[in-house]
Motif scaffolding. Structure first.
Motif, PDB file in Angstrom:
ATOM      1  N   GLU A 188      41.214  30.237  31.858  1.00  0.00           N
ATOM      2  CA  GLU A 188      40.525  29.325  31.204  1.00  0.00           C
ATOM      3  C   GLU A 188      39.330  28.730  31.964  1.00  0.00           C
ATOM      4  O   GLU A 188      39.797  28.362  33.294  1.00  0.00           O
ATOM      5  N   ILE A 189      38.130  28.761  31.704  1.00  0.00           N
ATOM      6  CA  ILE A 189      37.032  28.229  32.439  1.00  0.00           C
ATOM      7  C   ILE A 189      36.309  27.048  32.017  1.00  0.00           C
ATOM      8  O   ILE A 189      35.819  27.314  30.888  1.00  0.00           O
ATOM      9  N   LEU A 190      36.488  25.967  32.669  1.00  0.00           N
ATOM     10  CA  LEU A 190      35.517  24.632  32.007  1.00  0.00           C
ATOM     11  C   LEU A 190      34.539  24.065  32.962  1.00  0.00           C
ATOM     12  O   LEU A 190      34.566  24.491  34.196  1.00  0.00           O
ATOM     13  N   GLY A 191      33.459  23.413  32.603  1.00  0.00           N
ATOM     14  CA  GLY A 191      32.547  22.911  33.270  1.00  0.00           C
ATOM     15  C   GLY A 191      31.392  23.225  32.788  1.00  0.00           C
ATOM     16  O   GLY A 191      30.977  23.402  31.546  1.00  0.00           O
ATOM     17  N   ASP A 192      30.258  22.997  33.508  1.00  0.00           N
ATOM     18  CA  ASP A 192      28.851  22.940  33.212  1.00  0.00           C
ATOM     19  C   ASP A 192      27.957  24.160  34.003  1.00  0.00           C
ATOM     20  O   ASP A 192      28.160  24.371  35.048  1.00  0.00           O
ATOM     21  N   ALA A 201      27.489  35.247  34.267  1.00  0.00           N
ATOM     22  CA  ALA A 201      27.893  35.647  35.729  1.00  0.00           C
ATOM     23  C   ALA A 201      29.153  34.942  36.222  1.00  0.00           C
ATOM     24  O   ALA A 201      30.068  35.481  36.857  1.00  0.00           O
ATOM     25  N   VAL A 202      29.637  33.723  35.818  1.00  0.00           N
ATOM     26  CA  VAL A 202      30.544  33.099  35.929  1.00  0.00           C
ATOM     27  C   VAL A 202      31.640  33.649  35.342  1.00  0.00           C
ATOM     28  O   VAL A 202      33.053  33.761  35.798  1.00  0.00           O
ATOM     29  N   VAL A 203      31.563  34.052  33.961  1.00  0.00           N
ATOM     30  CA  VAL A 203      32.512  34.624  33.292  1.00  0.00           C
ATOM     31  C   VAL A 203      32.939  36.109  33.674  1.00  0.00           C
ATOM     32  O   VAL A 203      34.064  36.547  33.696  1.00  0.00           O
ATOM     33  N   VAL A 209      37.871  40.452  38.320  1.00  0.00           N
ATOM     34  CA  VAL A 209      39.080  40.164  39.454  1.00  0.00           C
ATOM     35  C   VAL A 209      40.342  40.849  38.762  1.00  0.00           C
ATOM     36  O   VAL A 209      40.830  40.747  37.567  1.00  0.00           O
ATOM     37  N   PRO A 210      41.067  41.598  39.801  1.00  0.00           N
ATOM     38  CA  PRO A 210      42.247  42.535  39.263  1.00  0.00           C
ATOM     39  C   PRO A 210      43.354  41.467  38.810  1.00  0.00           C
ATOM     40  O   PRO A 210      43.568  40.215  39.370  1.00  0.00           O
ATOM     41  N   GLY A 211      43.925  41.795  37.612  1.00  0.00           N
ATOM     42  CA  GLY A 211      45.130  40.988  37.078  1.00  0.00           C
ATOM     43  C   GLY A 211      44.422  40.102  35.929  1.00  0.00           C
ATOM     44  O   GLY A 211      45.558  39.782  35.167  1.00  0.00           O
ATOM     45  N   VAL A 212      43.520  39.935  35.747  1.00  0.00           N
ATOM     46  CA  VAL A 212      42.903  39.143  34.659  1.00  0.00           C
ATOM     47  C   VAL A 212      43.208  40.017  33.425  1.00  0.00           C
ATOM     48  O   VAL A 212      42.562  40.881  33.305  1.00  0.00           O
ATOM     49  N   LYS A 213      43.731  39.405  32.485  1.00  0.00           N
ATOM     50  CA  LYS A 213      43.966  40.107  31.150  1.00  0.00           C
ATOM     51  C   LYS A 213      42.605  39.484  30.044  1.00  0.00           C
ATOM     52  O   LYS A 213      42.310  40.342  29.357  1.00  0.00           O
ATOM     53  N   ARG A 214      42.328  38.200  30.315  1.00  0.00           N
ATOM     54  CA  ARG A 214      41.341  38.017  29.342  1.00  0.00           C
ATOM     55  C   ARG A 214      40.685  36.313  30.039  1.00  0.00           C
ATOM     56  O   ARG A 214      41.508  35.912  30.659  1.00  0.00           O
ATOM     57  N   VAL A 215      39.586  36.080  29.540  1.00  0.00           N
ATOM     58  CA  VAL A 215      38.971  34.952  30.022  1.00  0.00           C
ATOM     59  C   VAL A 215      38.371  34.171  28.774  1.00  0.00           C
ATOM     60  O   VAL A 215      37.865  34.447  27.764  1.00  0.00           O
ATOM     61  N   VAL A 216      38.919  33.135  28.809  1.00  0.00           N
ATOM     62  CA  VAL A 216      38.502  31.997  27.850  1.00  0.00           C
ATOM     63  C   VAL A 216      37.359  30.909  28.132  1.00  0.00           C
ATOM     64  O   VAL A 216      37.643  30.395  29.360  1.00  0.00           O
ATOM     65  N   ARG A 228      31.616  28.491  23.818  1.00  0.00           N
ATOM     66  CA  ARG A 228      32.070  29.718  23.128  1.00  0.00           C
ATOM     67  C   ARG A 228      33.533  30.074  23.726  1.00  0.00           C
ATOM     68  O   ARG A 228      34.016  29.855  24.871  1.00  0.00           O
ATOM     69  N   LYS A 229      34.486  30.340  22.785  1.00  0.00           N
ATOM     70  CA  LYS A 229      35.932  30.838  23.078  1.00  0.00           C
ATOM     71  C   LYS A 229      35.952  32.184  22.617  1.00  0.00           C
ATOM     72  O   LYS A 229      35.900  32.630  21.426  1.00  0.00           O
ATOM     73  N   ASP A 230      36.661  32.823  23.661  1.00  0.00           N
ATOM     74  CA  ASP A 230      36.747  34.514  23.627  1.00  0.00           C
ATOM     75  C   ASP A 230      38.057  34.731  23.347  1.00  0.00           C
ATOM     76  O   ASP A 230      38.811  34.080  24.151  1.00  0.00           O
TER      77      ASP A 230
END
Length: 230
Positions: A188-192, A201-203, A209-216, A228-230
């Protein structure tokens, strides 16, 4: 990584004395778009499917009606006639073609692909022809390495450390304005961020990155200030 690690050795090749029909059939049989031209053990050129686009047999040879003959000139018309009517590889092949040595770094080979729009490059060892490197070779390398990496174990702390390392070294990353939480491989990524491309690019950095299943994505963008929430 070097070219020799992923190149195709002993690929289908042709000779300057080969008939064009034989070379064309070899391309089709091997499902390739070009053939290195070899004399003895020396690379002397390359012939591609593009060299065979203007052929009288297919009715695609260039024609210069009327005043076009004056504008184009004798030399150009004669050269085009050779390309459309010549029967041997030596008449259509590109001599002194771009090639790479086996010891060339993959990164440098990719730059040549990008700069010239090539699909393949002949490979030499010293002055001797030794193989070919293609876009497919690079794609196969990506798949092999991506599968290997995906099968490795990565803790949440390893994932977070890897993502932060990217944000730290990349000048576009607003490290001071973002935070992240990793739980069971979900990031989960928060910020501005300043712009939508920066958000992407941040997402993308986290997704790769290896091991990441999903990015919110909980980022806010000044460009749209949307969440946005994925």
């Amino acid at each position: 990584m070097k070219v020799l690690e992923i190149m195709t050795r002993l690929p289908v090749a042709t000779s300057p004395a080969a008939r064009l029909l034989d070379a064309a059939e070899a391309m089709l049989s091997a499902n390739v778009s070009a053939l290195p031209v070899v004399s003895g053990d020396q690379l002397v050129g390359i012939i591609t499917e593009g060299d065979l686009m203007r052929r009288w047999e297919a009715g695609t040879d260039r024609k210069y009606p009327g005043f076009a003959t004056v504008k184009v000139g004798v030399e150009k018309m004669a050269a085009d006639f050779v390309r459309s009517h010549g029967g041997y590889v030596r008449e259509l092949m590109t001599k002194n073609c771009v090639s790479v040595d086996e010891e060339t770094l993959i990164e440098d080979a990719i730059r040549l692909f990008e700069r010239h729009g090539f699909k393949q490059l002949p490979v030499t060892s010293g002055k001797k022809f030794s193989g070919i490197i293609t876009r497919r070779n690079i794609l196969e390398s990506f798949v092999r390495n991506a599968r290997r990496i995906s099968q490795e174990e990565h803790s949440d702390e390893d994932i977070k450390r890897a993502i932060l390392a990217i944000y730290t070294r990349e000048p576009w990353a607003p490290l001071a304005h973002i935070d992240l939480c990793v739980r069971d491989g979900v990031v989960e990524i928060l910020g501005d961020v300043e712009a939508e491309t920066q958000r992407q690019a941040v997402v993308a950095a986290a997704e790769g990155v290896p091991g990441v299943k999903r990015v919110v994505d909980h980022l806010s963008s000044k460009a749209g200030d949307n969440e946005r929430k994925d």
